[in-house]
Design an enzyme around this catalytic site. Structure first.
Site, PDB file in Angstrom:
ATOM      1  N   SER A   1       2.845  -9.318   6.375  1.00 22.78           N
ATOM      2  CA  SER A   1       1.697 -10.000   5.904  1.00 22.78           C
ATOM      3  C   SER A   1       2.861 -10.692   4.474  1.00 22.78           C
ATOM      4  CB  SER A   1       1.164  -8.836   5.151  1.00 22.78           C
ATOM      5  OG  SER A   1       0.021  -9.774   4.307  1.00 22.78           O
TER       6      SER A   1
ATOM      7  N   ASP B   1      -8.413  -9.618  12.271  1.00 26.09           N
ATOM      8  CA  ASP B   1      -7.519 -10.033  10.907  1.00 26.09           C
ATOM      9  C   ASP B   1      -7.789 -10.993  10.164  1.00 26.09           C
ATOM     10  OD1 ASP B   1      -5.796 -10.281   9.062  1.00 26.09           O
ATOM     11  OD2 ASP B   1      -3.631 -10.263   9.935  1.00 26.09           O
TER      12      ASP B   1
ATOM     13  N   HIS C   1      -5.323  -6.572   9.919  1.00 27.99           N
ATOM     14  CA  HIS C   1      -4.133  -6.259   9.154  1.00 27.99           C
ATOM     15  C   HIS C   1      -3.878  -5.036   8.255  1.00 27.99           C
ATOM     16  CE1 HIS C   1      -2.271  -9.051   6.342  1.00 27.99           C
ATOM     17  NE2 HIS C   1      -2.206  -8.175   5.521  1.00 27.99           N
TER      18      HIS C   1
END
Length: 316
Positions: free
Chosen positions: A162, A257, A287
């Site tokens: 991320s 995601d 995610h």
């Protein structure tokens, strides 16, 4: 894309009980919530050969940046090891070394390389580009002090999930631009590659898929308080302009995601510039799944895949 049943069960529980999301909390509450989630749903911590706290001097006005060095269970005390720098996720606002302790142990053992988890500064106390500067400094200092850490400075990788994946991609670009040391691999797990993206996955998975639009906005408001920063390539590496002469890349994405199309766009940009790219998409995942191994079997698969990618790049 349809959600995996286990991911659907997680989302049903979260939204049914009305658990507050990050944008409904203050920063300290959000950090506590993130840490609780990671501790509750991570696997059992595996043993490693050693864990060492590493103070990295010379950042933010002469202060110290903390990091944690993991040596794999297979390593002898005098072995000089390749190193993977790990930058954690959390939207540049939440996340810490303890929350990623199990993951870094797993990566070290799967790969046979040392892993350095970096506790970069967080927003809003330290907005952009503090995290970028810390990531770069941690890599450069560690390679210059390889003897202290028992690592081989010629064999390193940049890894993160991320926001940490974004930091890894940006650090690779910075090192190239300054003709610095070259990583053998950039391992990017669902990174954010363009803050202001309008690609289809941003619309398809913007509500009810864990990483909602409101949460993305909450992160950006705190990390990028100046509107112009969102167009800075150090926040949005897809805006870097050129992607040649970068390390080979492995990208791991989640099918459901909002960032998945941005990840694919970054992979395409790298490939078009001649950079070898391998992309692994985990269908039906949301995610954040990478660290939630107690809940998702796909997490264990992805972590082992990541470890083997590091092993191939750094030890063979």
């Amino acid at each position: 894309m349809a959600l995996d049943p286990q991911a659907q069960a997680l989302l049903d529980m979260v939204y049914r009980i009305g658990a507050p999301r990050f944008h409904e909390l203050d920063v300290h509450q959000a950090r506590h919530s993130f840490e609780k989630l990671q501790f509750a749903l991570r696997p059992v911590a595996p043993a490693v050969a050693s864990v060492t706290e590493v103070p990295i001097p010379g950042v933010h006005g002469g202060g110290v940046l903390m990091a944690r060095l993991y040596r794999p269970i297979s390593a002898g005390p005098d072995d000089v090891l390749p190193i993977a720098f790990y930058f954690h996720g959390g939207g540049w606002c939440v996340g810490n070394i303890p929350s990623y302790d199990v993951l870094c142990r797993e990566l070290a053992n799967h790969s046979g390389v040392a892993v350095l988890s970096v506790d970069y500064r967080l927003a809003p106390e330290h907005p952009f580009p503090a995290a970028v500067n810390d990531a770069h400094h941690a890599v450069v200092w560690s390679l210059e002090n390889a003897g202290l850490l028992g690592i081989d400075p010629a064999r390193f990788a940049l890894v993160g999930d991320s926001a940490g994946g974004t930091l890894s991609a940006v650090t690779a670009l910075q090192l190239r631009d300054e003709l610095g040391p070259r990583a053998r691999l950039q391992l990017l797990i669902y990174p954010c590659t363009e803050i202001l993206s309008q690609r289809p996955s941003r619309l398809a998975y913007c509500d009810g898929y864990f990483l909602d639009n409101e949460t993305l906005d909450w992160f950006c408001e705190k990390y990028l308080p100046e509107p112009g920063d969102r167009q800075d390539w150090r926040a949005s590496p897809l805006l870097a302009g050129r992607f040649d002469d970068l390390p080979p890349a492995v990208l791991i994405t989640a099918g459901c995601d909002p960032l998945t199309d941005d990840c694919k766009a970054y992979a395409s940009a790298l490939e078009s510039a001649g950079v070898p790219v391998t992309l692994h998409e985990f269908d039906g995942m949301v995610h954040g799944f990478f660290t939630l191994g107690k809940l998702f079997r796909q997490s264990a698969e992805a972590v082992e895949l990541a470890g083997k990618a590091l092993e191939a790049a750094l030890t063979r």
